[in-house]
Design a protein around this motif. Structure first.
Motif, PDB file in Angstrom:
ATOM      1  N   ASP A 199       0.813  -1.224   0.000  1.00 19.52           N
ATOM      2  CA  ASP A 199       0.000   0.000   0.000  1.00 19.52           C
ATOM      3  C   ASP A 199       0.843   1.268   0.000  1.00 19.52           C
ATOM      4  OD1 ASP A 199      -2.441  -1.430  -0.010  1.00 19.52           O
ATOM      5  OD2 ASP A 199      -2.258  -1.772   2.144  1.00 19.52           O
ATOM      6  N   ASP A 200       2.130   1.162  -0.287  1.00 20.56           N
ATOM      7  CA  ASP A 200       3.043   2.313  -0.339  1.00 20.56           C
ATOM      8  C   ASP A 200       3.694   2.419  -1.722  1.00 20.56           C
ATOM      9  OD1 ASP A 200       2.818   3.038   2.502  1.00 20.56           O
ATOM     10  OD2 ASP A 200       3.885   1.152   2.861  1.00 20.56           O
ATOM     11  N   PRO A 201       2.898   2.558  -2.783  1.00 16.79           N
ATOM     12  CA  PRO A 201       3.486   2.520  -4.126  1.00 16.79           C
ATOM     13  C   PRO A 201       4.480   3.638  -4.404  1.00 16.79           C
ATOM     14  CG  PRO A 201       1.198   3.221  -4.250  1.00 16.79           C
ATOM     15  CD  PRO A 201       1.453   2.748  -2.836  1.00 16.79           C
ATOM     16  N   GLU A 202       4.216   4.842  -3.898  1.00 19.47           N
ATOM     17  CA  GLU A 202       5.134   5.952  -4.160  1.00 19.47           C
ATOM     18  C   GLU A 202       6.497   5.699  -3.532  1.00 19.47           C
ATOM     19  OE1 GLU A 202       2.047   6.439  -2.838  1.00 19.47           O
ATOM     20  OE2 GLU A 202       1.010   7.260  -4.592  1.00 19.47           O
ATOM     21  N   ASP A 203       6.492   5.253  -2.290  1.00 19.33           N
ATOM     22  CA  ASP A 203       7.757   4.973  -1.604  1.00 19.33           C
ATOM     23  C   ASP A 203       8.504   3.824  -2.272  1.00 19.33           C
ATOM     24  OD1 ASP A 203       7.516   6.920   0.543  1.00 19.33           O
ATOM     25  OD2 ASP A 203       5.891   5.668   1.285  1.00 19.33           O
ATOM     26  N   LEU A 204       7.769   2.792  -2.651  1.00 20.67           N
ATOM     27  CA  LEU A 204       8.404   1.661  -3.321  1.00 20.67           C
ATOM     28  C   LEU A 204       8.946   2.076  -4.684  1.00 20.67           C
ATOM     29  CD1 LEU A 204       5.847  -1.119  -2.366  1.00 20.67           C
ATOM     30  CD2 LEU A 204       8.170  -0.855  -1.484  1.00 20.67           C
ATOM     31  N   GLY A 205       8.223   2.942  -5.385  1.00 19.79           N
ATOM     32  CA  GLY A 205       8.695   3.442  -6.671  1.00 19.79           C
ATOM     33  C   GLY A 205      10.002   4.201  -6.543  1.00 19.79           C
TER      34      GLY A 205
ATOM     35  N   GLU B 299      -2.540  -7.217  -9.504  1.00 25.65           N
ATOM     36  CA  GLU B 299      -2.201  -6.427 -10.682  1.00 25.65           C
ATOM     37  C   GLU B 299      -2.322  -4.926 -10.409  1.00 25.65           C
ATOM     38  OE1 GLU B 299      -3.720  -5.897 -15.258  1.00 25.65           O
ATOM     39  OE2 GLU B 299      -3.830  -7.880 -14.350  1.00 25.65           O
ATOM     40  N   GLY B 300      -3.353  -4.520  -9.696  1.00 24.60           N
ATOM     41  CA  GLY B 300      -3.547  -3.105  -9.395  1.00 24.60           C
ATOM     42  C   GLY B 300      -2.426  -2.525  -8.546  1.00 24.60           C
ATOM     43  N   LYS B 301      -1.993  -3.278  -7.554  1.00 22.81           N
ATOM     44  CA  LYS B 301      -0.912  -2.803  -6.686  1.00 22.81           C
ATOM     45  C   LYS B 301       0.404  -2.729  -7.460  1.00 22.81           C
ATOM     46  CE  LYS B 301      -3.107  -4.579  -2.545  1.00 22.81           C
ATOM     47  NZ  LYS B 301      -3.141  -3.724  -1.411  1.00 22.81           N
ATOM     48  N   LEU B 302       0.670  -3.736  -8.281  1.00 23.89           N
ATOM     49  CA  LEU B 302       1.899  -3.727  -9.075  1.00 23.89           C
ATOM     50  C   LEU B 302       1.884  -2.592 -10.089  1.00 23.89           C
ATOM     51  CD1 LEU B 302       2.348  -7.562  -9.589  1.00 23.89           C
ATOM     52  CD2 LEU B 302       3.820  -6.060  -8.230  1.00 23.89           C
ATOM     53  N   GLU B 303       0.729  -2.348 -10.683  1.00 30.33           N
ATOM     54  CA  GLU B 303       0.637  -1.256 -11.646  1.00 30.33           C
ATOM     55  C   GLU B 303       0.866   0.094 -10.964  1.00 30.33           C
ATOM     56  OE1 GLU B 303      -2.222   0.451 -15.190  1.00 30.33           O
ATOM     57  OE2 GLU B 303      -3.042  -1.019 -13.798  1.00 30.33           O
ATOM     58  N   ALA B 304       0.330   0.280  -9.762  1.00 28.67           N
ATOM     59  CA  ALA B 304       0.541   1.532  -9.023  1.00 28.67           C
ATOM     60  C   ALA B 304       2.021   1.734  -8.703  1.00 28.67           C
ATOM     61  CB  ALA B 304      -0.298   1.532  -7.743  1.00 28.67           C
ATOM     62  N   ILE B 305       2.698   0.662  -8.326  1.00 25.86           N
ATOM     63  CA  ILE B 305       4.135   0.741  -8.042  1.00 25.86           C
ATOM     64  C   ILE B 305       4.898   1.064  -9.321  1.00 25.86           C
ATOM     65  CG2 ILE B 305       6.170  -0.575  -7.311  1.00 25.86           C
ATOM     66  CD1 ILE B 305       4.161  -2.165  -5.458  1.00 25.86           C
ATOM     67  N   GLN B 306       4.542   0.387 -10.412  1.00 22.75           N
ATOM     68  CA  GLN B 306       5.218   0.623 -11.685  1.00 22.75           C
ATOM     69  C   GLN B 306       5.046   2.078 -12.137  1.00 22.75           C
ATOM     70  OE1 GLN B 306       3.629  -1.373 -15.199  1.00 22.75           O
ATOM     71  NE2 GLN B 306       5.724  -1.907 -15.798  1.00 22.75           N
ATOM     72  N   MET B 307       3.854   2.631 -11.984  1.00 23.26           N
ATOM     73  CA  MET B 307       3.609   4.018 -12.394  1.00 23.26           C
ATOM     74  C   MET B 307       4.361   5.007 -11.496  1.00 23.26           C
ATOM     75  SD  MET B 307       1.882   3.982 -15.159  1.00 23.26           S
ATOM     76  CE  MET B 307       2.867   2.560 -15.576  1.00 23.26           C
ATOM     77  N   ALA B 308       4.433   4.710 -10.201  1.00 27.05           N
ATOM     78  CA  ALA B 308       5.196   5.571  -9.293  1.00 27.05           C
ATOM     79  C   ALA B 308       6.684   5.508  -9.639  1.00 27.05           C
ATOM     80  CB  ALA B 308       4.963   5.140  -7.840  1.00 27.05           C
ATOM     81  N   TRP B 309       7.174   4.322  -9.938  1.00 26.61           N
ATOM     82  CA  TRP B 309       8.569   4.149 -10.344  1.00 26.61           C
ATOM     83  C   TRP B 309       8.821   4.894 -11.653  1.00 26.61           C
ATOM     84  CZ3 TRP B 309      10.907  -1.342 -11.631  1.00 26.61           C
ATOM     85  CH2 TRP B 309      12.261  -1.217 -11.921  1.00 26.61           C
ATOM     86  N   HIS B 310       7.895   4.797 -12.593  1.00 24.41           N
ATOM     87  CA  HIS B 310       8.030   5.480 -13.879  1.00 24.41           C
ATOM     88  C   HIS B 310       8.075   7.003 -13.692  1.00 24.41           C
ATOM     89  CE1 HIS B 310       7.695   6.267 -18.116  1.00 24.41           C
ATOM     90  NE2 HIS B 310       6.588   6.950 -17.942  1.00 24.41           N
ATOM     91  N   GLU B 311       7.216   7.523 -12.842  1.00 27.58           N
ATOM     92  CA  GLU B 311       7.211   8.963 -12.571  1.00 27.58           C
ATOM     93  C   GLU B 311       8.549   9.409 -11.992  1.00 27.58           C
ATOM     94  OE1 GLU B 311       4.764  11.892  -9.650  1.00 27.58           O
ATOM     95  OE2 GLU B 311       3.579  10.489 -10.844  1.00 27.58           O
ATOM     96  N   GLU B 312       9.076   8.651 -11.060  1.00 30.28           N
ATOM     97  CA  GLU B 312      10.371   8.965 -10.459  1.00 30.28           C
ATOM     98  C   GLU B 312      11.486   8.840 -11.509  1.00 30.28           C
ATOM     99  OE1 GLU B 312      12.834  10.166  -7.314  1.00 30.28           O
ATOM    100  OE2 GLU B 312      10.656  10.133  -7.447  1.00 30.28           O
TER     101      GLU B 312
END
Length: 73
Positions: free
Chosen positions: A8-14, A53-66
């Motif tokens: 539940d911490d996609p931005e931090d994980l990204g 899939e939703g959680k992984l996609e959120a992490i992937q998008m946060a990682w992409h933004e970073e």
């Protein structure tokens, strides 16, 4: 003590993934590899089976933004 993160911490994980894998374009990463990258993080303290899939996609998008911030900014 180091901070601990969950699915539940996609931005931090990204951010962490961008730091650990600065040369990887996150949009080219398969979800199976992304899952492995996340659970290999020392700061990740959640049940690996709780991903979806939703959680992984959120992490992937946060990682992409970073990734974009670091490579284009």
């Amino acid at each position: 003590m180091a901070q601990e993160f969950t699915w539940d911490d996609p931005e931090d994980l990204g951010i962490l993934l961008c730091e650990r894998h600065p040369d990887i374009d996150p949009l080219g990463v398969r979800f199976t590899d992304l899952h492995r990258y996340v659970i290999e993080l020392a700061e990740f303290k959640d049940d690996p089976k709780k991903s979806n899939e939703g959680k992984l996609e959120a992490i992937q998008m946060a990682w992409h933004e970073e990734f974009l911030d670091r490579t284009q900014g």
